[in-house]
Design a protein around this motif. Structure first.
Motif, PDB file in Angstrom:
ATOM      1  N   ILE A   1     -27.797  74.625  40.391  1.00 26.88           N
ATOM      2  CA  ILE A   1     -27.837  75.467  41.589  1.00 26.88           C
ATOM      3  C   ILE A   1     -28.416  74.662  42.744  1.00 26.88           C
ATOM      4  CG2 ILE A   1     -28.015  77.625  40.298  1.00 26.88           C
ATOM      5  CD1 ILE A   1     -30.979  77.696  41.013  1.00 26.88           C
ATOM      6  N   SER A   2     -28.074  75.078  43.939  1.00 32.38           N
ATOM      7  CA  SER A   2     -28.602  74.445  45.147  1.00 32.38           C
ATOM      8  C   SER A   2     -29.358  75.495  45.936  1.00 32.38           C
ATOM      9  CB  SER A   2     -27.458  73.898  45.996  1.00 32.38           C
ATOM     10  OG  SER A   2     -26.716  72.956  45.265  1.00 32.38           O
ATOM     11  N   MET A   3     -30.461  75.072  46.569  1.00 31.57           N
ATOM     12  CA  MET A   3     -31.238  75.989  47.408  1.00 31.57           C
ATOM     13  C   MET A   3     -32.014  75.201  48.442  1.00 31.57           C
ATOM     14  SD  MET A   3     -34.388  77.112  44.858  1.00 31.57           S
ATOM     15  CE  MET A   3     -33.315  77.645  43.559  1.00 31.57           C
ATOM     16  N   PRO A   4     -32.405  75.861  49.532  1.00 30.37           N
ATOM     17  CA  PRO A   4     -33.217  75.182  50.554  1.00 30.37           C
ATOM     18  C   PRO A   4     -34.560  74.730  49.967  1.00 30.37           C
ATOM     19  CG  PRO A   4     -32.371  77.275  51.364  1.00 30.37           C
ATOM     20  CD  PRO A   4     -32.071  77.222  49.903  1.00 30.37           C
ATOM     21  N   GLU A   5     -35.097  73.642  50.485  1.00 27.60           N
ATOM     22  CA  GLU A   5     -36.355  73.065  50.003  1.00 27.60           C
ATOM     23  C   GLU A   5     -37.502  74.088  50.023  1.00 27.60           C
ATOM     24  OE1 GLU A   5     -38.915  70.452  48.289  1.00 27.60           O
ATOM     25  OE2 GLU A   5     -36.778  70.105  48.595  1.00 27.60           O
ATOM     26  N   GLU A   6     -37.573  74.907  51.103  1.00 28.96           N
ATOM     27  CA  GLU A   6     -38.659  75.898  51.188  1.00 28.96           C
ATOM     28  C   GLU A   6     -38.574  76.901  50.048  1.00 28.96           C
ATOM     29  OE1 GLU A   6     -36.467  76.096  54.243  1.00 28.96           O
ATOM     30  OE2 GLU A   6     -37.397  74.209  54.816  1.00 28.96           O
ATOM     31  N   LEU A   7     -37.363  77.312  49.696  1.00 30.56           N
ATOM     32  CA  LEU A   7     -37.173  78.271  48.607  1.00 30.56           C
ATOM     33  C   LEU A   7     -37.568  77.641  47.267  1.00 30.56           C
ATOM     34  CD1 LEU A   7     -36.230  81.113  47.854  1.00 30.56           C
ATOM     35  CD2 LEU A   7     -33.898  80.213  47.704  1.00 30.56           C
ATOM     36  N   LEU A   8     -37.230  76.378  47.076  1.00 28.85           N
ATOM     37  CA  LEU A   8     -37.618  75.671  45.860  1.00 28.85           C
ATOM     38  C   LEU A   8     -39.139  75.582  45.750  1.00 28.85           C
ATOM     39  CD1 LEU A   8     -36.849  74.091  43.333  1.00 28.85           C
ATOM     40  CD2 LEU A   8     -36.741  72.031  44.762  1.00 28.85           C
ATOM     41  N   GLN A   9     -39.816  75.322  46.865  1.00 29.20           N
ATOM     42  CA  GLN A   9     -41.283  75.257  46.846  1.00 29.20           C
ATOM     43  C   GLN A   9     -41.884  76.616  46.488  1.00 29.20           C
ATOM     44  OE1 GLN A   9     -42.372  73.624  50.671  1.00 29.20           O
ATOM     45  NE2 GLN A   9     -41.689  71.564  50.128  1.00 29.20           N
ATOM     46  N   GLU A  10     -41.308  77.687  47.031  1.00 30.41           N
ATOM     47  CA  GLU A  10     -41.786  79.029  46.688  1.00 30.41           C
ATOM     48  C   GLU A  10     -41.544  79.322  45.211  1.00 30.41           C
ATOM     49  OE1 GLU A  10     -40.965  82.362  49.282  1.00 30.41           O
ATOM     50  OE2 GLU A  10     -40.617  80.966  50.944  1.00 30.41           O
ATOM     51  N   LEU A  11     -40.394  78.914  44.709  1.00 26.35           N
ATOM     52  CA  LEU A  11     -40.088  79.099  43.290  1.00 26.35           C
ATOM     53  C   LEU A  11     -41.106  78.354  42.430  1.00 26.35           C
ATOM     54  CD1 LEU A  11     -38.268  80.061  40.935  1.00 26.35           C
ATOM     55  CD2 LEU A  11     -36.915  77.981  41.296  1.00 26.35           C
ATOM     56  N   ASP A  12     -41.382  77.117  42.757  1.00 28.39           N
ATOM     57  CA  ASP A  12     -42.358  76.328  41.991  1.00 28.39           C
ATOM     58  C   ASP A  12     -43.741  76.974  42.036  1.00 28.39           C
ATOM     59  OD1 ASP A  12     -40.479  74.492  41.158  1.00 28.39           O
ATOM     60  OD2 ASP A  12     -40.957  73.017  42.722  1.00 28.39           O
ATOM     61  N   HIS A  13     -44.115  77.516  43.179  1.00 25.96           N
ATOM     62  CA  HIS A  13     -45.405  78.203  43.310  1.00 25.96           C
ATOM     63  C   HIS A  13     -45.433  79.435  42.393  1.00 25.96           C
ATOM     64  CE1 HIS A  13     -49.136  79.497  45.063  1.00 25.96           C
ATOM     65  NE2 HIS A  13     -48.593  80.624  45.493  1.00 25.96           N
ATOM     66  N   MET A  14     -44.335  80.193  42.360  1.00 27.16           N
ATOM     67  CA  MET A  14     -44.251  81.371  41.504  1.00 27.16           C
ATOM     68  C   MET A  14     -44.290  80.970  40.030  1.00 27.16           C
ATOM     69  SD  MET A  14     -41.290  84.215  40.975  1.00 27.16           S
ATOM     70  CE  MET A  14     -40.483  83.227  39.746  1.00 27.16           C
ATOM     71  N   VAL A  15     -43.558  79.917  39.660  1.00 25.01           N
ATOM     72  CA  VAL A  15     -43.537  79.437  38.274  1.00 25.01           C
ATOM     73  C   VAL A  15     -44.955  79.130  37.821  1.00 25.01           C
ATOM     74  CG1 VAL A  15     -42.820  77.506  36.791  1.00 25.01           C
ATOM     75  CG2 VAL A  15     -41.158  78.593  38.307  1.00 25.01           C
ATOM     76  N   THR A  16     -45.694  78.408  38.644  1.00 24.21           N
ATOM     77  CA  THR A  16     -47.078  78.060  38.320  1.00 24.21           C
ATOM     78  C   THR A  16     -47.970  79.297  38.293  1.00 24.21           C
ATOM     79  OG1 THR A  16     -46.786  75.895  39.341  1.00 24.21           O
ATOM     80  CG2 THR A  16     -49.051  76.641  39.002  1.00 24.21           C
ATOM     81  N   GLY A  17     -47.863  80.121  39.320  1.00 24.11           N
ATOM     82  CA  GLY A  17     -48.726  81.292  39.445  1.00 24.11           C
ATOM     83  C   GLY A  17     -48.526  82.330  38.355  1.00 24.11           C
ATOM     84  N   GLN A  18     -47.295  82.485  37.891  1.00 28.03           N
ATOM     85  CA  GLN A  18     -47.034  83.500  36.864  1.00 28.03           C
ATOM     86  C   GLN A  18     -47.032  82.941  35.453  1.00 28.03           C
ATOM     87  OE1 GLN A  18     -43.714  86.044  37.781  1.00 28.03           O
ATOM     88  NE2 GLN A  18     -44.622  86.720  39.680  1.00 28.03           N
ATOM     89  N   GLY A  19     -47.204  81.622  35.335  1.00 29.32           N
ATOM     90  CA  GLY A  19     -47.341  81.011  34.025  1.00 29.32           C
ATOM     91  C   GLY A  19     -46.048  80.769  33.268  1.00 29.32           C
ATOM     92  N   TYR A  20     -44.927  80.693  33.989  1.00 32.42           N
ATOM     93  CA  TYR A  20     -43.676  80.344  33.315  1.00 32.42           C
ATOM     94  C   TYR A  20     -43.751  78.905  32.824  1.00 32.42           C
ATOM     95  CZ  TYR A  20     -41.424  84.566  35.146  1.00 32.42           C
ATOM     96  OH  TYR A  20     -41.091  85.850  35.427  1.00 32.42           O
ATOM     97  N   GLU A  21     -43.029  78.617  31.747  1.00 32.00           N
ATOM     98  CA  GLU A  21     -42.998  77.268  31.216  1.00 32.00           C
ATOM     99  C   GLU A  21     -42.133  76.342  32.061  1.00 32.00           C
ATOM    100  OE1 GLU A  21     -41.805  77.319  27.116  1.00 32.00           O
ATOM    101  OE2 GLU A  21     -43.363  78.761  26.582  1.00 32.00           O
ATOM    102  N   SER A  22     -41.154  76.921  32.764  1.00 27.97           N
ATOM    103  CA  SER A  22     -40.219  76.093  33.523  1.00 27.97           C
ATOM    104  C   SER A  22     -39.548  76.922  34.608  1.00 27.97           C
ATOM    105  CB  SER A  22     -39.141  75.531  32.590  1.00 27.97           C
ATOM    106  OG  SER A  22     -38.355  76.587  32.076  1.00 27.97           O
ATOM    107  N   ARG A  23     -38.868  76.229  35.520  1.00 25.40           N
ATOM    108  CA  ARG A  23     -38.053  76.912  36.517  1.00 25.40           C
ATOM    109  C   ARG A  23     -36.964  77.721  35.829  1.00 25.40           C
ATOM    110  NH1 ARG A  23     -36.861  71.662  40.236  1.00 25.40           N
ATOM    111  NH2 ARG A  23     -38.826  71.600  41.396  1.00 25.40           N
TER     112      ARG A  23
END
Length: 154
Positions: free
Chosen positions: A18-40
């Motif tokens: 998938i492709s997405m804007p850099e800002e959206l990817l950064q928000e996704l990474d922040h959510m992954v870390t914050g909610q404790g997911y193992e991966s994107r």
């Protein structure tokens, strides 16, 4: 192009790009870390599942399992009887219920339900709009319970 590979948990997984804007990817990474997911992938899979569930709920014909959670004022005359009558009227969909006395005159009730999504939404709406109900929420899952009595009527 999708690629399928083995996965020990579910048999196989399909890899997509998938492709997405850099800002959206950064928000996704922040959510992954914050909610404790193992991966994107795990986080995106959870979001897709949530959207597919909402889509099925809106279509309304799939049998689903879920809960209706109510917060209400137990001092409102006749409210508890109305809620019990609604549960009896929908005996095929209402599996079980639990209520907890809270501070003051408040009561929380959790009702386990199973049936077509539109029917369950109708039951939740009927309960949530009664006078004295402070809030009500239907939470559905794309799963079903096995029959309670597989042998049929007794």
């Amino acid at each position: 192009m999708a690629q399928t590979s083995p996965d020990n948990r579910s048999g196989s997984v399909t890899r997509i790009s998938i492709s997405m804007p850099e800002e959206l990817l950064q928000e996704l990474d922040h959510m992954v870390t914050g909610q404790g997911y193992e991966s994107r992938s795990q986080a995106i899979g959870a979001m897709i599942n949530a959207q597919l569930l909402e889509h099925k709920r809106q279509l309304g014909n799939d049998v689903m399992v879920g809960t209706i959670t109510l917060l209400y004022d137990r001092s409102v005359r006749g409210l508890q009887k109305q809620l019990a009558d609604l549960q009896c009227a929908h005996i095929d969909e209402v599996i079980s219920s639990l209520h907890v006395h809270l501070m003051g005159q408040q009561m929380m009730e959790v009702i386990l339900v199973q049936g077509p999504a539109t029917t369950l939404q109708g039951i939740a709406n009927a309960m949530s709009t009664l006078r004295g109900v402070i809030t009500g929420r239907l939470q559905l899952m794309a799963a079903t319970m096995p029959p309670l009595h597989p042998g049929g009527p007794f």
